[in-house]
Structure formats: C-alpha cells, structure tokens
Design an enzyme around this catalytic site. Sequence first.
Site, PDB file in Angstrom:
ATOM      1  N   GLY A 123       0.787  -1.156  -0.065  1.00  0.00           N
ATOM      2  CA  GLY A 123      -0.033   0.049   0.019  1.00  0.00           C
ATOM      3  C   GLY A 123       0.853   1.185  -0.148  1.00  0.00           C
ATOM      4  O   GLY A 123       0.721   2.337   0.584  1.00  0.00           O
TER       5      GLY A 123
ATOM      6  N   ARG B 101      -1.747  -0.969  -8.049  1.00  0.00           N
ATOM      7  CA  ARG B 101      -1.609  -0.484  -9.256  1.00  0.00           C
ATOM      8  C   ARG B 101      -0.388   0.351  -9.300  1.00  0.00           C
ATOM      9  O   ARG B 101       0.227   0.807  -8.405  1.00  0.00           O
ATOM     10  CB  ARG B 101      -2.810  -0.133  -9.757  1.00  0.00           C
ATOM     11  CG  ARG B 101      -3.043   1.199  -9.299  1.00  0.00           C
ATOM     12  CD  ARG B 101      -4.715   1.623 -10.032  1.00  0.00           C
ATOM     13  NE  ARG B 101      -5.768   0.772  -9.393  1.00  0.00           N
ATOM     14  CZ  ARG B 101      -6.553   0.943  -8.211  1.00  0.00           C
ATOM     15  NH1 ARG B 101      -6.088   1.870  -7.464  1.00  0.00           N
ATOM     16  NH2 ARG B 101      -7.334   0.063  -8.327  1.00  0.00           N
TER      17      ARG B 101
ATOM     18  N   TYR C 104     -15.046  -0.013   9.757  1.00  0.00           N
ATOM     19  CA  TYR C 104     -13.547   0.185   9.925  1.00  0.00           C
ATOM     20  C   TYR C 104     -13.033  -0.106  11.389  1.00  0.00           C
ATOM     21  O   TYR C 104     -11.894  -0.588  11.284  1.00  0.00           O
ATOM     22  CB  TYR C 104     -13.303   1.700   9.540  1.00  0.00           C
ATOM     23  CG  TYR C 104     -12.039   1.991   9.436  1.00  0.00           C
ATOM     24  CD1 TYR C 104     -11.041   1.472   8.592  1.00  0.00           C
ATOM     25  CD2 TYR C 104     -11.642   3.276  10.346  1.00  0.00           C
ATOM     26  CE1 TYR C 104      -9.506   2.088   8.840  1.00  0.00           C
ATOM     27  CE2 TYR C 104     -10.272   3.845  10.128  1.00  0.00           C
ATOM     28  CZ  TYR C 104      -9.319   3.298   9.561  1.00  0.00           C
ATOM     29  OH  TYR C 104      -8.086   3.658   9.646  1.00  0.00           O
TER      30      TYR C 104
ATOM     31  N   LYS D 276     -10.327  -2.746  12.833  1.00  0.00           N
ATOM     32  CA  LYS D 276      -9.002  -2.508  13.418  1.00  0.00           C
ATOM     33  C   LYS D 276      -8.997  -2.940  14.831  1.00  0.00           C
ATOM     34  O   LYS D 276      -8.132  -3.430  15.277  1.00  0.00           O
ATOM     35  CB  LYS D 276      -9.049  -0.891  13.481  1.00  0.00           C
ATOM     36  CG  LYS D 276      -8.771  -0.053  12.145  1.00  0.00           C
ATOM     37  CD  LYS D 276      -7.359  -0.479  11.664  1.00  0.00           C
ATOM     38  CE  LYS D 276      -7.023   0.022  10.308  1.00  0.00           C
ATOM     39  NZ  LYS D 276      -5.579  -0.591   9.854  1.00  0.00           N
TER      40      LYS D 276
HETATM   41  C1  AKB Z   1     -10.456   7.945   8.726  1.00  0.00           C
HETATM   42  O1  AKB Z   1     -10.764   8.914   8.925  1.00  0.00           O
HETATM   43  O2  AKB Z   1     -10.989   7.097   8.675  1.00  0.00           O
HETATM   44  C2  AKB Z   1      -8.793   7.623   9.298  1.00  0.00           C
HETATM   45  C3  AKB Z   1      -8.747   7.213  10.616  1.00  0.00           C
HETATM   46  C4  AKB Z   1      -8.985   8.185  11.888  1.00  0.00           C
HETATM   47  O3  AKB Z   1      -8.161   6.013  10.884  1.00  0.00           O
HETATM   48  N1  AKB Z   1      -8.288   9.135   8.736  1.00  0.00           N
END
Ligand code: AKB
Length: 313
Positions: free
Chosen positions: A9, A37, A143, A147
């Site tokens: 990445g 890519r 997200y 994490k």
């Molecule tokens: C996001 O806004 O998703 C990222 C983060 C805080 O991990 N910048």
Amino acid sequence: MNTKILIIGACGQIGTELTQQLRKLYGTDNVIASDIRKLNNDVVNDGIFEVLNALDFNQIEHIVEKYQVEEVYLMAALLSATAEKNPAFAWDLNMNSLFHVLNLAKAGKIKKIFWPSSIAVFGPTTPRENTPQFTIMEPTTVYGISKQSGERWCEYYHHIFGVDVRSVRYPGLISWTTPPGGGTTDYAVDIYYKALSDGKFECFLSEETRLPMMYMDDAIRATIEIMQAPAEKIKIRSSYNLSGVSFTPKEIAEEIKKHIPDFTISYKPDFRQKIADSWPGSIDDSTARTDWGWKHNFDMGLMTVEMLENLKK
Ligand code: AKB
C-alpha cells in the site's frame, strides 16, 4: 542499515511519505514499494516497485522470498467512510491482508511487522476526552470493528507465536504530498487545498466536531521510531494510543484565517458526522511516551504554516 523492507500500500496517503523516508534511511535498494496498481509517481519511479494485491498470500510470499524481506509495513486498508459503503470488502481487505503478513511472520519468513490501527477502535461509550490507552472499546463503524479485531489478532500472534508486530492508533493525518481517500478526518486536508484555490470551504462535519489529528511528519516519525525501538520497550502488542493535535473545523478555519483573512467556512454535515461523533475528541498517549519515548513536534499553528507554504509551491 541493510534491513530489507516491504511496504504494502505504498502509494496511499501514508505509504507515499513512509516509502520516501524509509528509502532515505535504509537505502533505495533495500526498500520494496508495492501497491495494487502502478501509478506514475515518485514511489514507483524512484526505486524498486512491485504490483501486489494485499489479499493474495502467494504474491506476498513470492515478493518476500524474491527480495528476502525482513520487515513489512502493511499500509493497505479501506478507511472509515469508504468502509461504511462497502462493509464486506472492507472486512476482507483489512483483516485478510493482516492475516497474510502475520502468518508469514509465524512461519519465520519475516521478522517484524508494522500494522496501523486507528482512533476508530473507540466508540460512543469510550471516554471522549483524553481517551486512555486501556478503556471501553465498542466501535460502531465497519472500519473500527476491523481495526479493533486486528489489534486483538496482533496481540494474539505476539503472545502465542512470538510474532514481533508493532502498531499505533493513528489519529486523522494531515499532509500536503498525497491526498487521503475515504476517511472521516479527510476534511482537515481538503480545507487547506480549498482555502488556497477557492478562499472558501464547505465542511462535511459540524463546526464543533473535535477530533484527534496529526501532521504527517510526526506520524511517519512515530511509525519508524516504534519499528526501530528495542523489542523489550514495546510492551503493548495490540496498538499504542498516539496523539498530536486536536481541533474542531471552526478552530482550524480560524487558524487558516490568520494567513488568508478572507477565507470562509460553511457546514453541511453528511453521513460522516455520525462516524466522527462516535470517536474521541482527544487522546492520552502517555503510555507510548513512557514506553518508547514518543513525542509529537507539530501543533496546529506550525502544521498550518507548513501546509499552506507547501501547497502554494
Ligand atoms: C479515517 O478518517 O478513517 C482515518 C482514521 C482516523 O483512521 N483517517
């Protein structure tokens, strides 16, 4: 330092600057940049570059063997806003890429891993101000869930298999070289571009939304410092809280006005407001400071000067 390093990445917001800094420190021939890519940029043109899909274990293993890679920085991920729109892919990418590198380390093929976590591991039930290292963590975003799960797996692989994995919980990151993509904190980068190009900015978060942020130079330094610290200093193998600055859209607009007096900001919160409302406003990173000597350099004033000066060029 002859350590062979692979960055997965490498063309993203963090990867770009991390690659450049690692090439300076370890030598261009020791740093292998990779991404899904091949773009026409410095990461690709100024050193070794491989097209690599972070979801393909065999490809990663092949590159690791080809270059005898010792350390991997896994920077590929879907960020908070994009992940809400594509939960299944976010889970797949954010989790399986991590398993691939953890399993390579477990098999003894690599020695050390950096994996980024985020303030998104916290949720609405977490204490919002000065969020402690150890506290309630009930993330409500795709997200954040990925994490938090990743942190648990890192700690597990360290305790059970002895994998040397190191991690920090990045706040929103601000830089002028590569734009971010798909995050909730992205407004804090965009605001500088629009201040210079249009003299005005419409913010997708409300004026009082306080979030933890950090200038990219500090974030890159933290990343390399935690990787270079002696193993016995890294006592937390899930992820370390990391803090730089903390501000609201209104406060950063006031700071920009000191340099561009006619600058105006308006507010039109969208779906990202809910994500931001579930995150802390400021972070207590005293454990990172004690354990491996972390210290940030950039406050909002210095960061604003650097952003505007560099974007004007
Ligand atoms: C996001 O806004 O998703 C990222 C983060 C805080 O991990 N910048």
